[in-house]
Design a protein around this motif. Structure first.
Motif, PDB file in Angstrom:
ATOM      1  N   GLN A   1      11.196   7.444  -2.235  1.00 10.59           N
ATOM      2  CA  GLN A   1       9.760   6.974  -1.942  1.00 10.59           C
ATOM      3  C   GLN A   1       9.703   5.942  -0.964  1.00 10.59           C
ATOM      4  OE1 GLN A   1       6.756   8.555  -3.540  1.00 10.59           O
ATOM      5  NE2 GLN A   1       8.238  10.422  -4.113  1.00 10.59           N
TER       6      GLN A   1
ATOM      7  N   VAL B   1       3.771   6.719  -7.341  1.00  8.60           N
ATOM      8  CA  VAL B   1       5.022   6.880  -6.941  1.00  8.60           C
ATOM      9  C   VAL B   1       5.916   7.334  -8.104  1.00  8.60           C
ATOM     10  CG1 VAL B   1       7.098   5.302  -6.485  1.00  8.60           C
ATOM     11  CG2 VAL B   1       5.027   4.993  -5.570  1.00  8.60           C
TER      12      VAL B   1
ATOM     13  N   HIS C   1      -0.005   3.681  -7.472  1.00  8.08           N
ATOM     14  CA  HIS C   1       0.545   4.252  -6.139  1.00  8.08           C
ATOM     15  C   HIS C   1       0.910   5.632  -6.317  1.00  8.08           C
ATOM     16  CE1 HIS C   1      -0.764   0.927  -3.839  1.00  8.08           C
ATOM     17  NE2 HIS C   1      -0.317  -0.196  -4.340  1.00  8.08           N
TER      18      HIS C   1
ATOM     19  N   VAL D   1       6.889   2.530   0.362  1.00 10.92           N
ATOM     20  CA  VAL D   1       5.506   2.079   0.127  1.00 10.92           C
ATOM     21  C   VAL D   1       5.535   1.016   1.486  1.00 10.92           C
ATOM     22  CG1 VAL D   1       5.315   2.134  -2.421  1.00 10.92           C
ATOM     23  CG2 VAL D   1       6.530   0.196  -1.200  1.00 10.92           C
TER      24      VAL D   1
ATOM     25  N   ARG E   1       0.548  -1.387  -0.013  1.00 11.24           N
ATOM     26  CA  ARG E   1       0.100   0.018   0.047  1.00 11.24           C
ATOM     27  C   ARG E   1       0.864   1.459  -0.024  1.00 11.24           C
ATOM     28  NH1 ARG E   1      -2.836  -1.208   5.275  1.00 11.24           N
ATOM     29  NH2 ARG E   1      -1.210  -2.937   5.419  1.00 11.24           N
ATOM     30  N   ARG E   2       0.240   2.403  -0.427  1.00 16.28           N
ATOM     31  CA  ARG E   2       1.162   3.540  -0.462  1.00 16.28           C
ATOM     32  C   ARG E   2       1.545   4.107   0.882  1.00 16.28           C
ATOM     33  NH1 ARG E   2       4.371   6.465  -1.322  1.00 16.28           N
ATOM     34  NH2 ARG E   2       4.620   8.261  -2.634  1.00 16.28           N
ATOM     35  N   THR E   3       0.678   3.952   1.987  1.00 16.29           N
ATOM     36  CA  THR E   3       1.009   4.342   3.244  1.00 16.29           C
ATOM     37  C   THR E   3       0.325   3.343   4.218  1.00 16.29           C
ATOM     38  OG1 THR E   3      -0.996   5.773   3.855  1.00 16.29           O
ATOM     39  CG2 THR E   3       0.757   6.786   2.751  1.00 16.29           C
TER      40      THR E   3
END
Length: 406
Positions: free
Chosen positions: A185, A178, A176, A187, A120-122
């Motif tokens: 970055q 990115v 996502h 994740v 997931r992104r965060t």
């Protein structure tokens, strides 16, 4: 006184040269510019459709051939198939990649394995919000085996395999949000942070990697209990021996249950897509032909009306010595001029559509000369056929009948 008999004056034969016929045809078109323009539009739409379809199809096929040339057609994918003895999921043996690599015809082998973790992104996003991205454990030689390229960053080489680093496929990076060109970055992968070290370019022969997050096999073993059973084995073989390798790949990867192994050739999908594009092109060409036919009917209709409106002109020309052939030529040339203008405009429009579409898609621009020349010739042919009846009708008018008030 001698009386001499005078001879009657010799009548000069009426002559209509080709350039005179063209000049008359141009004058006839220029005298009715609005009508001629609308008539030419019908032809131009049909020709533009045909040229655009041929050009876009040729550009698409050129792109597919370029992809096949760059990546090669000597690739096989080996995956678990279906089990015929139980309902349990089939797995490839952990030694399947190594077994395939010992075949003499095989040049390179690499594996990936799907892990039961999410990315997931965060860490604040719901566990189900993976954006359709799967996590794969990948070997360090995967990129070289597939002739893949990095869009940015670096690949998971041996130096990064044991660290929490990840490479995203091009689709996964977009989903996502990115972009490592703007800086580092992270994740949230498997309930911990992973640094994104690279983004792949599109992989036409392995499209499943476009929507994947790839981590090294060492970190997959340490953090997620990866046992080494691959979900896909990528095999690159000698081009001349690809079919022979395909025949034995299943039995080599899983000697105990070769029927439970699925072996495919990714380039077959691209070739099938090219064949589908050809069939779709044929359909669109048929639609373009219908538009061209409608344009031809429009020319015939306008020329018939023109004959009725210009009866007096035809009568005067016939009275001044113009033959039936001259009148027929004049109106036939007018039809050809209108069709030629529409054809030329249609070729330009179709070429423009092809160029813009190819640029947007990132394809090589291909404008077949045969298609461009054929577009103009097709317009002239349709115009000539459409103008035959009105021209013949004009030629059949007698001078006295033509000038008689309606």
């Amino acid at each position: 006184m001698t009386i001499t008999e005078e001879k009657p004056p010799r009548l000069e034969k009426s002559v209509l040269r080709f350039r005179d016929a063209v000049a008359l045809g141009k004058l006839g078109v220029l005298g009715r510019r609005g009508r001629a323009m609308l008539t030419a539009v019908g032809i131009s739409i049909g020709i533009a459709a045909i040229v655009a379809v041929v050009g876009i199809s040729a550009s698409s096929q050129a792109n597919l051939l370029q992809v096949l040339d760059d990546l090669g057609t000597n690739y096989l994918t080996v995956k678990p198939g279906q089990s015929f003895s139980s309902d349990e999921d089939v797995e490839l043996p952990t030694e399947s990649g190594g077994r395939l690599s010992i075949l003499d015809q095989v040049q390179a082998v690499s594996t990936v394995a799907q892990l039961d973790v999410t990315v997931r992104r965060t860490d604040q996003m719901p566990a189900t919000d993976t954006r359709g991205v799967v996590v794969l454990a990948a070997e360090a030689d995967l990129l070289s085996t597939l002739n893949g390229k990095m869009a940015s960053g670096r690949w998971l080489d041996a130096g990064l395999s044991g660290y929490p680093t990840v490479v995203l496929g091009t689709t996964a990076a977009q989903r996502h949000g990115v972009d490592i060109s703007e800086g580092g970055q992270l994740v949230w992968l498997g309930e911990q942070w992973f640094a994104v070290v690279g983004v792949l370019q599109a992989m036409p022969l392995a499209p499943e990697l476009d929507s994947a997050a790839l981590i090294g096999t060492d970190i997959a073993t340490q953090k997620f209990g990866y046992q080494g059973s691959p979900t896909t084995v990528y095999v690159r073989a000698n081009p001349d021996d690809i079919n022979a390798v395909r025949d034995v790949a299943g039995a080599t990867a899983n000697p105990e249950s070769p029927q439970e192994v699925e072996v495919t050739r990714p380039s077959d999908a691209l070739e099938a897509r090219a064949a589908a594009d050809t069939a779709f092109t044929t359909l669109l060409l048929g639609l373009g032909g219908v538009a061209l036919l409608v344009g031809g009917v429009g020319i015939a209709n306008v020329m018939v009306i023109s004959v009725l409106e210009r009866r007096n002109e035809i009568g005067v020309r016939r009275a001044l010595g113009a033959t039936r052939r001259h009148v027929r030529s004049q109106f036939l040339v007018e039809a050809l001029v209108q069709a030629g203008l529409g054809g030329f405009a249609g070729v330009l429009l179709g070429a423009g559509v092809t160029i813009v579409y190819a640029l947007v898609m990132g394809w090589p621009i291909v404008l077949p000369v045969v298609g461009l020349a054929g577009g103009v010739l097709a317009a002239l042919l349709v115009g000539g056929l459409a103008g035959l009846y009105p021209a013949s009708r004009a030629a059949r008018l007698e001078p006295a009948e033509a000038v008689r008030p309606a």
